[in-house]
Design a protein around this motif. Structure first.
Motif, PDB file in Angstrom:
ATOM      1  N   HIS A   6       0.879  -1.182   0.000  1.00  0.00           N
ATOM      2  CA  HIS A   6       0.000   0.000   0.000  1.00  0.00           C
ATOM      3  C   HIS A   6       0.906   1.218   0.000  1.00  0.00           C
ATOM      4  O   HIS A   6       1.663   1.434   0.940  1.00  0.00           O
ATOM      5  CB  HIS A   6      -0.911  -0.007   1.223  1.00  0.00           C
ATOM      6  N   GLN A   7       0.828   1.989  -1.060  1.00  0.00           N
ATOM      7  CA  GLN A   7       1.715   3.133  -1.200  1.00  0.00           C
ATOM      8  C   GLN A   7       0.927   4.427  -1.182  1.00  0.00           C
ATOM      9  O   GLN A   7      -0.202   4.492  -1.661  1.00  0.00           O
ATOM     10  CB  GLN A   7       2.487   3.062  -2.515  1.00  0.00           C
ATOM     11  N   ASN A   8       1.567   5.441  -0.650  1.00  0.00           N
ATOM     12  CA  ASN A   8       1.041   6.792  -0.711  1.00  0.00           C
ATOM     13  C   ASN A   8       2.198   7.660  -1.186  1.00  0.00           C
ATOM     14  O   ASN A   8       3.133   7.922  -0.428  1.00  0.00           O
ATOM     15  CB  ASN A   8       0.542   7.246   0.664  1.00  0.00           C
ATOM     16  N   ILE A   9       2.165   8.058  -2.432  1.00  0.00           N
ATOM     17  CA  ILE A   9       3.259   8.814  -3.030  1.00  0.00           C
ATOM     18  C   ILE A   9       2.776  10.212  -3.340  1.00  0.00           C
ATOM     19  O   ILE A   9       1.761  10.396  -4.020  1.00  0.00           O
ATOM     20  CB  ILE A   9       3.766   8.127  -4.320  1.00  0.00           C
ATOM     21  N   VAL A  10       3.494  11.200  -2.826  1.00  0.00           N
ATOM     22  CA  VAL A  10       3.183  12.603  -3.100  1.00  0.00           C
ATOM     23  C   VAL A  10       4.389  13.210  -3.801  1.00  0.00           C
ATOM     24  O   VAL A  10       5.498  13.164  -3.278  1.00  0.00           O
ATOM     25  CB  VAL A  10       2.882  13.371  -1.792  1.00  0.00           C
ATOM     26  N   GLY A  28       7.129   4.421  -7.750  1.00  0.00           N
ATOM     27  CA  GLY A  28       6.499   3.351  -6.988  1.00  0.00           C
ATOM     28  C   GLY A  28       7.063   2.013  -7.402  1.00  0.00           C
ATOM     29  O   GLY A  28       8.132   1.917  -7.994  1.00  0.00           O
TER      30      GLY A  28
END
Length: 74
Positions: A6-10, A28
């Motif tokens: 589960h990734q959260n890339i900003v 990612g």
């Protein structure tokens, strides 16, 4: 074995200095990157392009690119 990522890339700023026909920009993770190349004749051309002529002569010794380029930022 299964992995769940589960990734959260900003990304606030992304600068790409150059790109070619075979460039890959990955952000990612990816299990597999499958290359795909498609070539289409969208102009309906039926014969090869004519040979390129000589490069235009410049009066100065300074190199002038055929494509306008911007100065790289520091």
């Amino acid at each position: 074995m299964n992995f769940f990522i589960h990734q959260n890339i900003v990304i606030h700023n992304l600068k790409i200095d150059g790109i070619t026909n075979s460039s890959v920009c990955q952000i990612g993770s990816a299990g597999i990157i499958k290359p795909l190349s498609q070539l289409y004749n969208t102009g309906g051309f039926t014969e090869p392009a004519p040979a390129a002529g000589p490069m235009p002569e410049t009066s100065s010794a300074e190199f002038i690119p055929l494509v306008p380029l911007v100065e790289p930022s520091r």
